[in-house]
Motif scaffolding. Sequence first.
Motif, mmCIF file in Angstrom:
data_model
loop_
_atom_site.group_PDB
_atom_site.id
_atom_site.type_symbol
_atom_site.label_atom_id
_atom_site.label_comp_id
_atom_site.label_asym_id
_atom_site.label_seq_id
_atom_site.Cartn_x
_atom_site.Cartn_y
_atom_site.Cartn_z
ATOM 1 N N GLU A 59 40.845 47.227 38.215
ATOM 2 C CA GLU A 59 41.550 47.388 39.662
ATOM 3 C C GLU A 59 40.827 46.611 40.453
ATOM 4 O O GLU A 59 41.630 45.879 41.270
ATOM 5 C CB GLU A 59 41.684 48.816 40.309
ATOM 6 N N LEU B 27 42.594 43.293 42.660
ATOM 7 C CA LEU B 27 42.526 43.294 44.319
ATOM 8 C C LEU B 27 41.836 41.884 44.443
ATOM 9 O O LEU B 27 42.212 41.093 45.479
ATOM 10 C CB LEU B 27 41.960 44.189 44.679
ATOM 11 N N LEU C 35 35.252 42.020 47.743
ATOM 12 C CA LEU C 35 36.624 41.846 48.309
ATOM 13 C C LEU C 35 36.543 41.764 49.583
ATOM 14 O O LEU C 35 37.507 41.071 50.161
ATOM 15 C CB LEU C 35 37.262 43.295 47.646
ATOM 16 N N THR D 261 38.636 38.765 51.793
ATOM 17 C CA THR D 261 39.699 39.284 52.507
ATOM 18 C C THR D 261 39.496 38.852 54.157
ATOM 19 O O THR D 261 39.980 38.104 54.903
ATOM 20 C CB THR D 261 40.064 40.579 52.453
ATOM 21 N N ASP E 10 46.230 40.360 51.580
ATOM 22 C CA ASP E 10 46.866 41.047 50.444
ATOM 23 C C ASP E 10 46.872 42.451 51.070
ATOM 24 O O ASP E 10 45.782 43.078 51.371
ATOM 25 C CB ASP E 10 46.392 40.882 49.245
ATOM 26 N N GLY F 267 47.619 45.191 49.150
ATOM 27 C CA GLY F 267 47.008 46.158 48.442
ATOM 28 C C GLY F 267 45.253 46.103 48.525
ATOM 29 O O GLY F 267 44.631 46.938 48.656
ATOM 30 N N ALA F 268 44.828 44.863 48.861
ATOM 31 C CA ALA F 268 43.374 44.650 49.217
ATOM 32 C C ALA F 268 43.143 45.422 50.377
ATOM 33 O O ALA F 268 42.068 46.189 50.554
ATOM 34 C CB ALA F 268 43.040 43.234 49.245
ATOM 35 N N ALA G 146 43.349 49.276 50.209
ATOM 36 C CA ALA G 146 41.819 49.570 49.302
ATOM 37 C C ALA G 146 40.486 49.519 49.991
ATOM 38 O O ALA G 146 39.683 50.309 50.070
ATOM 39 C CB ALA G 146 41.809 48.549 48.023
#
Length: 187
Positions: free
Chosen positions: A4, A8, A115, A119, A136, A138-139, A142
């Motif tokens: 996962e 990401l 991550l 980001t 993103d 999803g990032a 999370a």
Amino acid sequence: MSTEISDLMAAAAGQTAPIVRGVRDEQLGDATPCAEFQVRDLLNHLFKVVHSMQGAARREEVDMSDTPDALTGDWRDRFAAETESLIAAWSDPAALEGNSPGMGLPQPMVGNLALADLTIHGWDLATATGQPYEPDAGAVRALLPFMEQMAPTGRKMGAFHSDVVEAPAGADDFERLLAFSGRTTAR
């Protein structure tokens, strides 16, 4: 194989690598939302993080004490290649097991740090260089609980801006994420 976190990271890198590629040489001395970094410094920091976090996935000691100048040769393409190596390193499920030596953090937390850098610093670079940036989703989803948990420690350790920033009324998830890191968007 993927995990996962590697998925990401791939999504975040897909948003940040084009920003890095779009930085013009004459912008390297420009200010960024990170008061301590000019664009060149932030790019070098991001290179260092991406490279070091490859080793962290293999449980190698992470040394962030110096940041060499990575902006030589075809550094824009090299950044994209380094992010691919980062993603590959975190694609191994074993990368998420145990604790990181030296950092003393659980490996999933270390992956989230990488991550977050991809980001948030993508936004920093885009803001500094006048490029559009869409993180993103999803990032961002999370990272929200991770950043909320890590924000006080990050501020204490100097990894996040020391100022506590309140997200603006009606803030979206990314604006809330930026606030946890001590940043704010202009509305």
